[in-house]
Design a protein around this motif. Structure first.
Motif, PDB file in Angstrom:
ATOM      1  N   PRO A   1       0.790  -1.231   0.000  1.00  8.74           N
ATOM      2  CA  PRO A   1       0.000   0.000   0.000  1.00  8.74           C
ATOM      3  C   PRO A   1       0.822   1.280   0.000  1.00  8.74           C
TER       4      PRO A   1
ATOM      5  N   SER B   1      -6.451   5.387  -3.137  1.00  8.22           N
ATOM      6  CA  SER B   1      -5.074   4.886  -3.227  1.00  8.22           C
ATOM      7  C   SER B   1      -4.073   6.037  -3.306  1.00  8.22           C
TER       8      SER B   1
ATOM      9  N   PHE C   1      -8.518  -2.101  -4.045  1.00 12.60           N
ATOM     10  CA  PHE C   1      -7.192  -1.637  -3.626  1.00 12.60           C
ATOM     11  C   PHE C   1      -7.280  -0.301  -2.904  1.00 12.60           C
TER      12      PHE C   1
ATOM     13  N   TYR D   1      -8.348  -1.116   0.581  1.00 14.32           N
ATOM     14  CA  TYR D   1      -7.218  -1.741   1.285  1.00 14.32           C
ATOM     15  C   TYR D   1      -6.195  -0.683   1.686  1.00 14.32           C
ATOM     16  N   ASP D   2      -5.856   0.215   0.787  1.00 16.43           N
ATOM     17  CA  ASP D   2      -4.859   1.240   1.085  1.00 16.43           C
ATOM     18  C   ASP D   2      -5.319   2.152   2.218  1.00 16.43           C
TER      19      ASP D   2
ATOM     20  N   TRP E   1      -7.468   1.506   4.546  1.00 17.31           N
ATOM     21  CA  TRP E   1      -7.450   0.697   5.770  1.00 17.31           C
ATOM     22  C   TRP E   1      -6.040   0.621   6.358  1.00 17.31           C
ATOM     23  N   LYS E   2      -5.094   0.199   5.556  1.00 16.39           N
ATOM     24  CA  LYS E   2      -3.758  -0.080   6.067  1.00 16.39           C
ATOM     25  C   LYS E   2      -2.962   1.171   6.411  1.00 16.39           C
TER      26      LYS E   2
ATOM     27  N   GLU F   1     -11.718  -1.430   5.884  1.00 13.03           N
ATOM     28  CA  GLU F   1     -11.393  -2.854   6.048  1.00 13.03           C
ATOM     29  C   GLU F   1     -12.636  -3.720   5.863  1.00 13.03           C
TER      30      GLU F   1
ATOM     31  N   TYR G   1     -13.625  -3.784   2.201  1.00 15.05           N
ATOM     32  CA  TYR G   1     -12.603  -4.503   1.429  1.00 15.05           C
ATOM     33  C   TYR G   1     -12.821  -6.007   1.573  1.00 15.05           C
TER      34      TYR G   1
ATOM     35  N   LEU H   1      -4.006  -8.776  -5.871  1.00 16.38           N
ATOM     36  CA  LEU H   1      -5.034  -8.991  -4.865  1.00 16.38           C
ATOM     37  C   LEU H   1      -4.796 -10.297  -4.106  1.00 16.38           C
TER      38      LEU H   1
ATOM     39  N   ILE I   1      -2.233  -9.964  -1.206  1.00 12.77           N
ATOM     40  CA  ILE I   1      -2.640  -9.358   0.062  1.00 12.77           C
ATOM     41  C   ILE I   1      -3.800 -10.097   0.719  1.00 12.77           C
ATOM     42  N   SER I   2      -4.509 -10.928  -0.032  1.00 17.77           N
ATOM     43  CA  SER I   2      -5.663 -11.637   0.533  1.00 17.77           C
ATOM     44  C   SER I   2      -5.359 -13.100   0.853  1.00 17.77           C
TER      45      SER I   2
END
Length: 317
Positions: free
Chosen positions: A38, A146, A217, A220-221, A223-224, A238, A241, A291, A294-295
């Protein structure tokens, strides 16, 4: 819950063969293949994407790209977000693009309205129904997230954090309320719990694959990258996602028409001929690969390998 069967029709063969010919004319998914980070160069945009003035793209006095639609040039939120992400990738690879990146993100923020949306300032002819000025896209919201995540990590500018949170809130508005969130209910009514973010918010949904995955994405970005100082919105990102990953695990088979992938599910939902393009198959491959990284969902890896086998001679048996 019922995931309907999907049968590949014999007439798809000619469509697939034509797409494979187009793919062979210079496309290479390997350039964008990466394990996703990310805070890294977004899908290798920094070392692969190039923006030049031509008949379709021009730059304003601040160096921001505009895209030609009809006879005029307009700001496209997805193009600007991808431009910003490209500058960021160049920056972390050692080029002096930090200020240009942050300037492009700030410009993207200036396009956001009070609801958090990034509306398109032009009419757009879509094959399932034309969009009028002011239309919105889940992909635009997701790719902005992102870019915002990377800009916030770099600058710690609270304005970017606030813009990202508003962008996220709008992304989670249902299509019925003017947003981009819907479900797989048009595939079968029992699938209403499986969410989708629509690149083109039509009813019934067309389920454009690349736009949906790009949006994941963004979630995810956000979130992280913002989870320590922004727990409320990070947790929300999160949550959605993970819901999106659950949808992805089930829908990929509907895009596979036997040797190539479709752009959307117009052939299933609208009974249209499969919408297919040489470029989007390779985009699907590198998005699924990233994907999966990261998953850790095995079904994503399996489809990545399958779709690579369609176009990579080294993987053909």
């Amino acid at each position: 819950m019922i995931w309907p069967d999907f049968n590949i029709k014999p007439e798809y063969k000619d469509i697939v063969n034509d797409a494979l010919i187009r793919y062979k004319k210079g496309l290479n998914y390997k350039l964008y293949l990466q394990d996703y980070d990310p805070l890294g160069d977004y899908l290798n945009f920094g070392c692969n994407n190039r923006y030049y003035e031509n008949e379709k793209i021009t730059f304003d006095s601040n160096g921001i790209p505009k895209v030609k639609y009809g006879t005029d040039f307009y700001y496209n939120p997805v193009t600007i977000a991808q431009f910003a992400l490209t500058l960021y990738g160049q920056y972390i690879r050692g080029n002096k693009k930090r200020e240009e990146f942050l300037d492009s993100v700030n410009f993207l923020i200036s396009l956001q309205d009070s609801s958090g949306a990034l509306p398109y300032a032009f009419d757009y002819p879509y094959y399932l129904g034309d969009f009028k000025k002011g239309w919105v896209s889940g992909m635009a919201q997701g790719q902005a997230l992102s870019a915002y995540a990377r800009a916030y990590n770099l600058s710690k500018d609270k304005k970017i954090l606030q813009a990202g949170n508003k962008c996220l809130k709008f992304l989670l508005n249902p299509i019925s309320s003017g947003g981009t969130l819907d479900s797989m209910k048009y595939l079968h009514p029992s699938l209403d719990q499986y969410i989708t973010f629509e690149e083109y918010p039509v009813t019934p949904c067309s389920y454009t694959l690349n736009g949906f995955l790009f949006t994941l994405f963004g979630l995810y970005d956000w979130w992280k990258v913002t989870k320590l100082e922004n727990p409320k919105f990070s947790n929300l990102a999160e949550q959605f996602y993970l819901k999106g990953i659950e949808t992805t695990k089930h829908i990929l088979k509907y895009y596979d028409i036997g040797g190539y992938t479709t752009y959307d599910l117009g052939h299933v939902i609208y009974n249209k001929p499969p919408k297919i393009s040489g470029i989007y198959h390779f985009i699907h491959i590198y998005l699924l690969h990233a994907l999966y990284s990261i998953s850790n969902e095995k079904v994503l890896l399996n489809y990545t390998k399958l779709w690579i086998s369609y176009v990579d001679d080294d993987n053909k048996k």
